[in-house]
Motif scaffolding. Structure first.
Motif, PDB file in Angstrom:
ATOM      1  N   GLU A 256       0.841  -1.199   0.000  1.00  0.00           N
ATOM      2  CA  GLU A 256       0.000   0.000   0.000  1.00  0.00           C
ATOM      3  C   GLU A 256       0.877   1.250   0.000  1.00  0.00           C
ATOM      4  N   TYR A 257       1.948   1.213   0.786  1.00  0.00           N
ATOM      5  CA  TYR A 257       2.817   2.384   0.921  1.00  0.00           C
ATOM      6  C   TYR A 257       3.787   2.496  -0.246  1.00  0.00           C
ATOM      7  N   VAL A 258       4.150   1.363  -0.818  1.00  0.00           N
ATOM      8  CA  VAL A 258       5.053   1.358  -1.964  1.00  0.00           C
ATOM      9  C   VAL A 258       4.361   1.897  -3.210  1.00  0.00           C
ATOM     10  N   TYR A 259       3.113   1.447  -3.452  1.00  0.00           N
ATOM     11  CA  TYR A 259       2.501   1.712  -4.757  1.00  0.00           C
ATOM     12  C   TYR A 259       1.001   1.961  -4.733  1.00  0.00           C
ATOM     13  N   LEU A 260       0.249   1.170  -3.981  1.00  0.00           N
ATOM     14  CA  LEU A 260      -1.193   1.145  -4.172  1.00  0.00           C
ATOM     15  C   LEU A 260      -1.882   2.440  -3.774  1.00  0.00           C
ATOM     16  N   ALA A 261      -1.573   2.959  -2.597  1.00  0.00           N
ATOM     17  CA  ALA A 261      -2.292   4.114  -2.060  1.00  0.00           C
ATOM     18  C   ALA A 261      -1.817   5.418  -2.696  1.00  0.00           C
ATOM     19  N   ARG A 262      -2.712   6.408  -2.681  1.00  0.00           N
ATOM     20  CA  ARG A 262      -2.325   7.746  -3.138  1.00  0.00           C
ATOM     21  C   ARG A 262      -1.341   8.363  -2.150  1.00  0.00           C
ATOM     22  N   PRO A 263      -0.375   9.158  -2.627  1.00  0.00           N
ATOM     23  CA  PRO A 263       0.626   9.718  -1.710  1.00  0.00           C
ATOM     24  C   PRO A 263       0.041  10.672  -0.685  1.00  0.00           C
ATOM     25  N   ILE A 300      15.658  10.435 -12.931  1.00  0.00           N
ATOM     26  CA  ILE A 300      14.348  10.636 -13.558  1.00  0.00           C
ATOM     27  C   ILE A 300      13.357   9.610 -13.000  1.00  0.00           C
ATOM     28  N   PRO A 301      12.218  10.073 -12.476  1.00  0.00           N
ATOM     29  CA  PRO A 301      11.221   9.130 -11.970  1.00  0.00           C
ATOM     30  C   PRO A 301      10.368   8.563 -13.092  1.00  0.00           C
ATOM     31  N   ILE A 302       9.810   7.401 -12.838  1.00  0.00           N
ATOM     32  CA  ILE A 302       8.786   6.839 -13.721  1.00  0.00           C
ATOM     33  C   ILE A 302       7.455   7.164 -13.057  1.00  0.00           C
ATOM     34  N   PRO A 303       6.730   8.131 -13.601  1.00  0.00           N
ATOM     35  CA  PRO A 303       5.541   8.655 -12.906  1.00  0.00           C
ATOM     36  C   PRO A 303       4.446   7.593 -12.780  1.00  0.00           C
ATOM     37  N   ASP A 304       3.628   7.714 -11.628  1.00  0.00           N
ATOM     38  CA  ASP A 304       3.641   8.845 -10.710  1.00  0.00           C
ATOM     39  C   ASP A 304       4.171   8.462  -9.315  1.00  0.00           C
ATOM     40  N   SER A 305       3.908   7.211  -8.891  1.00  0.00           N
ATOM     41  CA  SER A 305       4.114   6.857  -7.487  1.00  0.00           C
ATOM     42  C   SER A 305       5.572   6.852  -7.060  1.00  0.00           C
ATOM     43  N   SER A 306       6.514   6.879  -8.003  1.00  0.00           N
ATOM     44  CA  SER A 306       7.935   6.862  -7.626  1.00  0.00           C
ATOM     45  C   SER A 306       8.521   8.253  -7.424  1.00  0.00           C
ATOM     46  N   ARG A 307       7.742   9.295  -7.699  1.00  0.00           N
ATOM     47  CA  ARG A 307       8.299  10.657  -7.647  1.00  0.00           C
ATOM     48  C   ARG A 307       8.913  11.018  -6.281  1.00  0.00           C
ATOM     49  N   ASP A 367      11.808   3.661 -10.100  1.00  0.00           N
ATOM     50  CA  ASP A 367      10.419   3.200 -10.069  1.00  0.00           C
ATOM     51  C   ASP A 367      10.116   2.689  -8.669  1.00  0.00           C
ATOM     52  N   ASP A 368       8.810   2.619  -8.345  1.00  0.00           N
ATOM     53  CA  ASP A 368       8.435   2.130  -7.019  1.00  0.00           C
ATOM     54  C   ASP A 368       8.698   0.643  -6.865  1.00  0.00           C
ATOM     55  N   SER A 369       8.551  -0.128  -7.958  1.00  0.00           N
ATOM     56  CA  SER A 369       8.727  -1.575  -7.909  1.00  0.00           C
ATOM     57  C   SER A 369       8.879  -2.096  -9.325  1.00  0.00           C
ATOM     58  N   ILE A 370       9.318  -3.351  -9.413  1.00  0.00           N
ATOM     59  CA  ILE A 370       9.363  -4.057 -10.694  1.00  0.00           C
ATOM     60  C   ILE A 370       8.611  -5.359 -10.472  1.00  0.00           C
ATOM     61  N   VAL A 371       7.516  -5.530 -11.178  1.00  0.00           N
ATOM     62  CA  VAL A 371       6.682  -6.721 -10.961  1.00  0.00           C
ATOM     63  C   VAL A 371       6.926  -7.724 -12.089  1.00  0.00           C
ATOM     64  N   SER A 395      14.917   0.489  -7.941  1.00  0.00           N
ATOM     65  CA  SER A 395      13.572   0.160  -7.449  1.00  0.00           C
ATOM     66  C   SER A 395      13.484   0.505  -5.973  1.00  0.00           C
ATOM     67  N   ALA A 396      12.465   1.269  -5.609  1.00  0.00           N
ATOM     68  CA  ALA A 396      12.289   1.685  -4.214  1.00  0.00           C
ATOM     69  C   ALA A 396      11.831   0.548  -3.314  1.00  0.00           C
ATOM     70  N   SER A 397      11.562  -0.614  -3.900  1.00  0.00           N
ATOM     71  CA  SER A 397      11.184  -1.791  -3.119  1.00  0.00           C
ATOM     72  C   SER A 397      12.058  -2.969  -3.531  1.00  0.00           C
ATOM     73  N   PRO A 398      12.082  -4.039  -2.742  1.00  0.00           N
ATOM     74  CA  PRO A 398      12.902  -5.207  -3.067  1.00  0.00           C
ATOM     75  C   PRO A 398      12.333  -5.979  -4.259  1.00  0.00           C
ATOM     76  N   PRO A 399      13.033  -7.009  -4.697  1.00  0.00           N
ATOM     77  CA  PRO A 399      12.507  -7.838  -5.794  1.00  0.00           C
ATOM     78  C   PRO A 399      11.187  -8.500  -5.406  1.00  0.00           C
ATOM     79  N   VAL A 400      10.221  -8.462  -6.309  1.00  0.00           N
ATOM     80  CA  VAL A 400       8.948  -9.149  -6.106  1.00  0.00           C
ATOM     81  C   VAL A 400       9.136 -10.578  -6.597  1.00  0.00           C
ATOM     82  N   ARG A 401       9.250 -11.510  -5.646  1.00  0.00           N
ATOM     83  CA  ARG A 401       9.559 -12.892  -5.994  1.00  0.00           C
ATOM     84  C   ARG A 401       8.410 -13.861  -5.708  1.00  0.00           C
TER      85      ARG A 401
END
Length: 513
Positions: A256-263, A300-307, A367-371, A395-401
């Motif tokens: 939720e904090y990485v990507y899902l929710a609005r900032p 450079i961010p990949i918009p929007d959640s990684s800004r 980016d916030d994550s790589i899925v 990636s602002a989060s760890p590998p999604v495994r």
């Protein structure tokens, strides 16, 4: 994930619900629905598509009443293209109940069988939300002392739900002639926020998936519905709340904090924006260990959640921050689009490069994550095509495994780019010169810094630890098999359901007796 909202007000709530769903649209773009109540009569309209497309003026006029619930759907169980699984769901016995649910039940098949064998209830769709509705209905029937319901009986029924149901669930439900109930699973995996507004007619209440639904409509955030807690609001707008589970272990979903929710949302007392700044700070430390900052010309961010993470990383490294991608805001979030072909097609429609920010530069993309890696690979290609000399990726989060089974559409391990690959191999697949991932503990610390009382999270997509304790390899295999069946239906169901919408008006008379 889905977006849910419930309102008990002093005046018609159809516009409040619509506006709330509009700001929760990022949580689900597959379908939307609103149900309102006027006396003992429910009114409902729902259908596939975005909120703005499902509801026209004539639909809004057909939704009278001073209390109601709404839902925007992101499919995680059942079929992404079955309009019959749009919410809210309705059941007429006992009392008449409308329900909207965010999350995913992990024992839905067993519950569905119990509904038929033990409770003599028929579940009409493949949706786990309809299963949850029928479990709640059965428990309300068992808890009711007669034909009347009070707060104590509602809370007893929610206790019964907690005993039977496993998985993630945040719920808003209307009981005809009685009131609105909202509750959250004992782990609090999916968010649910409570708000209040003092109007001329008295106190009004709102519950929603994110605090932003209240901020934008003038409601004051009271706090969160706690894990395992239930909130009941009667038709005189009196609020009662009670813990309904003896085994509460708060573990909100960290994604939720990485990507899902609005900032601009605050969930469980934690600012989403602040956590993303913290993630950027910690990611900068990880970058220093991997890449000489002198080798990076621009971030450079990949918009929007990684800004926020990208801005903080750039500041920490002393590197210029630039906007290198322009986003078409009329294209949906690629991560939640059903079907890999649709996702791949949409990336270049969604983003376009600002060429001068790339030409002749060594660029770090954040980016916030790589899925699945599909979007990341396309973006790296776009950066090189715009003239970048080197492209680093962070990636602002760890590998999604691992797959997520609590309401995020990551069910197939084979779709996850990090499954079975090293960081260097992933970098090669997406075409980056180097790849830096956030460390798991650093990400958790980024969130805990904002609320030290929250010490445990569901981070199952990163570490494979499922907080409900009921997930094994056989379960994950079953999820993947079901996904394959649903994907094979995509074309025919998508075509046949494109324009289907449902309107319902029903009089629930039990409370008149």
């Amino acid at each position: 994930m889905c977006g849910i909202i419930g309102v008990v007000a002093t005046s018609p709530v159809n516009q409040l619900l619509y506006d709330g769903l509009m700001v929760l649209q990022h949580r689900g773009q597959d379908a939307a629905g609103i149900a309102t109540a006027e006396g003992n009569t429910f009114h409902m309209h729902k259908g596939p598509g975005l909120v703005r497309d499902v509801f026209r003026t004539r639909n809004m006029r057909a939704l009278p009443g001073n209390w109601g619930i709404g839902h925007c759907r992101y499919p995680t169980a059942g079929s992404a293209w079955n309009y019959a699984e749009a919410q809210p769901f309705y059941v007429n016995s006992p009392f008449g109940i409308m329900l909207a649910h965010n999350g995913n039940l992990t024992n839905a098949p067993m519950l569905k069988e119990q509904m038929f064998v033990q409770d003599r209830r028929h579940v009409n769709t493949n949706s786990d939300s309809e299963v949850l509705l029928n479990v709640l209905a059965h428990e309300l029937a068992a808890a009711a002392p007669g034909i009347r319901l009070d707060a104590a009986a509602v809370f007893k029924a929610v206790e019964g739900v907690h005993r039977r149901v496993k998985g993630a669930y945040a719920v808003v439900a209307m009981i005809a002639g009685v009131g609105l109930v909202a509750f959250r699973d004992p782990y609090g995996i999916r968010p649910l926020v409570l708000g209040r507004n003092e109007s001329e007619g008295g106190t009004e209440w709102m519950v929603a998936s994110e605090s932003v639904a209240m901020d934008t409509q003038g409601f004051e955030v009271v706090g969160d519905v706690a894990p395992g807690e239930a909130v009941f609001i009667d038709l005189e707008r009196n609020l009662s709340r009670a813990p309904c589970s003896l085994q509460v272990t708060p573990a909100p979903c960290i994604f939720e904090y990485v990507y899902l929710a609005r900032p601009d949302s605050v969930l469980d007392g934690i600012s989403v924006y602040e956590t993303r700044l913290n993630m950027g700070e910690k990611l900068a430390a990880k970058v220093r260990q991997t890449i000489d900052p002198a080798e990076i010309d621009v971030v450079i961010p990949i918009p929007d959640s990684s800004r926020p993470s990208a801005m903080q990383l750039a500041e920490a490294l002393g590197i210029p921050y630039r906007e290198g991608f322009v986003k078409n805001r009329y294209i949906g979030r690629t991560f939640i689009m059903p079907g890999q072909a649709t996702r791949k097609k949409s990336v270049r429609q969604k983003l376009n490069t600002v060429a001068q920010e790339f030409k002749g530069k060594r660029v770090m993309l954040v980016d916030d994550s790589i899925v699945r890696g599909t979007t990341s690979r396309e973006i790296v290609e776009m950066a090189r095509a715009a003239g970048a000399l080197k492209v680093y990726f962070a990636s602002a989060s760890p590998p999604v495994r691992f797959p997520n089974v609590y309401g995020i559409d990551m069910p197939t391990r084979g779709e996850l780019i990090a499954t079975g690959r090293t960081d260097a191999e992933i970098a090669q697949v997406i075409g980056a010169d180097a790849l830096v991932y956030q460390d798991l503990e650093a990400m958790k610390e980024s969130v805990t810094q904002c609320n030290p009382a929250i010490t445990r999270f569901d981070a199952s997509c990163f570490d494979g630890i499922y907080v409900t304790g009921d997930i094994d390899a056989a379960y994950l295999d079953g999820v993947e098999q079901n996904r394959g069946k649903h994907d094979s239906k995509k074309t025919s169901e998508d075509d046949s359901n494109e324009s289907q919408q449902v309107e319902l008006t029903v009089v629930a008379t039990a409370s008149d007796l």
